[in-house]
Design a protein around this motif. Structure first.
Motif, short mmCIF file in Angstrom:
data_model
loop_
_atom_site.label_atom_id
_atom_site.label_comp_id
_atom_site.label_asym_id
_atom_site.label_seq_id
_atom_site.Cartn_x
_atom_site.Cartn_y
_atom_site.Cartn_z
N LEU A 38 0.80 -1.07 0.02
CA LEU A 38 0.02 0.10 -0.16
C LEU A 38 0.94 1.30 0.03
O LEU A 38 1.73 1.39 0.95
N VAL A 39 0.63 2.14 -0.97
CA VAL A 39 1.67 3.27 -1.12
C VAL A 39 0.77 4.54 -0.85
O VAL A 39 1.43 5.58 -0.51
N ARG A 40 -0.63 4.43 -1.16
CA ARG A 40 -1.32 5.73 -0.72
C ARG A 40 -2.73 5.61 -0.65
O ARG A 40 -3.07 4.31 -1.30
N GLU A 41 -3.56 6.00 0.17
CA GLU A 41 -4.94 5.83 0.50
C GLU A 41 -5.17 7.23 0.47
O GLU A 41 -5.02 8.12 1.12
N ILE A 42 -6.37 7.21 -0.33
CA ILE A 42 -7.05 8.66 -0.52
C ILE A 42 -8.69 8.42 0.12
O ILE A 42 -9.35 7.66 -0.15
N ASP A 43 -8.90 9.23 1.08
CA ASP A 43 -10.16 9.04 1.73
C ASP A 43 -11.11 9.96 1.39
O ASP A 43 -11.00 10.83 0.49
N LYS A 44 -12.41 9.57 1.68
CA LYS A 44 -13.58 10.45 1.15
C LYS A 44 -13.42 12.16 1.32
O LYS A 44 -13.88 12.60 0.29
N SER A 45 -12.90 12.63 2.37
CA SER A 45 -12.73 13.95 2.53
C SER A 45 -11.75 14.65 1.53
O SER A 45 -11.94 15.72 1.32
N GLU A 46 -11.00 13.83 0.75
CA GLU A 46 -10.04 14.52 -0.16
C GLU A 46 -10.35 14.44 -1.38
O GLU A 46 -10.22 14.97 -2.33
N LEU A 47 -11.66 13.56 -1.64
CA LEU A 47 -12.12 13.54 -3.01
C LEU A 47 -13.09 14.51 -3.51
O LEU A 47 -13.23 14.75 -4.68
N GLY A 48 -13.43 15.36 -2.48
CA GLY A 48 -14.35 16.31 -2.94
C GLY A 48 -15.84 16.02 -2.84
O GLY A 48 -16.19 14.91 -2.13
N ALA A 49 -16.63 16.91 -3.08
CA ALA A 49 -18.40 16.57 -3.08
C ALA A 49 -18.64 15.52 -3.91
O ALA A 49 -18.16 15.14 -4.99
N LEU A 50 -19.14 14.34 -3.18
CA LEU A 50 -19.85 13.31 -3.81
C LEU A 50 -21.26 13.09 -3.90
O LEU A 50 -21.88 13.63 -2.91
N ARG A 51 -21.89 12.54 -5.02
CA ARG A 51 -23.34 12.49 -5.03
C ARG A 51 -23.66 11.40 -5.78
O ARG A 51 -22.85 10.71 -6.33
N ILE A 52 -25.06 10.75 -5.72
CA ILE A 52 -25.40 9.75 -6.45
C ILE A 52 -25.55 10.20 -8.07
O ILE A 52 -25.71 11.43 -8.23
N GLY A 53 -25.02 9.18 -8.91
CA GLY A 53 -24.75 9.48 -10.10
C GLY A 53 -23.28 9.65 -10.71
O GLY A 53 -22.61 8.99 -9.48
N LEU A 54 -22.96 10.25 -11.55
CA LEU A 54 -21.61 10.25 -12.10
C LEU A 54 -21.00 11.34 -11.30
O LEU A 54 -21.33 12.19 -11.17
N ASN A 55 -19.53 10.83 -10.86
CA ASN A 55 -18.78 11.71 -10.05
C ASN A 55 -17.41 11.80 -10.75
O ASN A 55 -17.11 10.67 -11.36
N ARG A 56 -16.99 12.77 -10.90
CA ARG A 56 -15.17 12.94 -11.22
C ARG A 56 -14.62 13.54 -10.02
O ARG A 56 -15.12 14.85 -9.88
N THR A 57 -13.69 13.23 -9.13
CA THR A 57 -13.39 13.72 -8.10
C THR A 57 -12.36 15.16 -8.27
O THR A 57 -11.92 15.21 -9.38
N ASP A 58 -12.73 16.01 -7.40
CA ASP A 58 -11.77 17.00 -7.60
C ASP A 58 -10.50 16.80 -7.26
O ASP A 58 -9.59 17.28 -7.72
N PHE A 59 -10.01 15.68 -6.45
CA PHE A 59 -8.88 15.34 -5.94
C PHE A 59 -8.16 14.86 -7.14
O PHE A 59 -8.88 13.87 -8.13
N ALA A 60 -6.92 15.18 -7.35
CA ALA A 60 -6.13 14.63 -8.64
C ALA A 60 -5.00 14.21 -8.04
O ALA A 60 -4.16 14.80 -7.44
N TRP A 61 -4.59 12.78 -8.16
CA TRP A 61 -3.58 12.17 -7.49
C TRP A 61 -2.33 12.30 -8.60
O TRP A 61 -2.28 12.15 -9.72
N ASP A 62 -1.01 12.81 -7.74
CA ASP A 62 0.01 13.32 -8.62
C ASP A 62 1.10 12.25 -8.63
O ASP A 62 2.14 12.61 -8.93
N GLY A 63 0.74 10.87 -8.29
CA GLY A 63 1.93 9.94 -8.11
C GLY A 63 2.68 9.99 -7.31
O GLY A 63 3.80 9.35 -7.40
N THR A 64 2.30 10.60 -5.95
CA THR A 64 3.39 10.51 -4.96
C THR A 64 2.58 9.38 -3.89
O THR A 64 1.40 9.31 -3.81
N ASP A 65 3.39 8.96 -2.95
CA ASP A 65 3.13 8.07 -1.72
C ASP A 65 2.50 8.86 -0.62
O ASP A 65 2.34 10.04 -0.68
N MET A 66 2.18 8.02 0.40
CA MET A 66 1.50 8.70 1.66
C MET A 66 2.63 9.77 2.38
O MET A 66 2.09 10.61 2.94
N TYR A 67 3.83 9.68 1.86
CA TYR A 67 4.71 10.51 2.44
C TYR A 67 5.03 11.85 1.72
O TYR A 67 5.81 12.86 1.93
#
Length: 112
Positions: A38-67
């Protein structure tokens, strides 16, 4: 859940559809090396507002680990863990993108 773009060089976002009446209480995306570390865990609070239906996260993972360290080029695996009222949810529905997943894991390619 898919990541877009894939492969990616600088960052990737996650695109998915939530069904049902309520958004899960907890939702996290776990990113692993192909060896299973496990190199990274992204939780709900990082993803941005979620809704029922189609979602595209506000969060963009940049290829870095948890540190915050940059990961090497290559293939990484990801899976989603979602719970509602303490029970794991997220039943899979058969679809056109099934070939992109194996045992609940998707693949992403990091190419800097």
């Amino acid at each position: 859940m898919l990541n877009y773009p894939n492969p990616f060089t600088t960052s990737t976002q996650f695109v998915f559809t939530l069904t049902g009446r309520d958004v899960p209480d907890e939702l996290k995306i776990q990113i692993f090396t192909v060896a299973g570390k496990l190199v990274r865990e992204i939780d709900k609070s990082e993803l941005g507002a979620l809704r029922i239906g189609l979602n595209r996260t506000d969060f963009a993972w940049d290829g870095t680990d948890m540190y915050g360290d940059q990961l090497a080029n290559g293939v990484y695996l990801y899976r989603v863990v979602a719970t509602k009222n303490g029970t794991q949810v997220g039943n899979h529905r058969n679809g056109r993108i099934d070939y992109m997943f194996k045992d609940g894991f998707g693949k992403m390619y990091l190419m800097r």
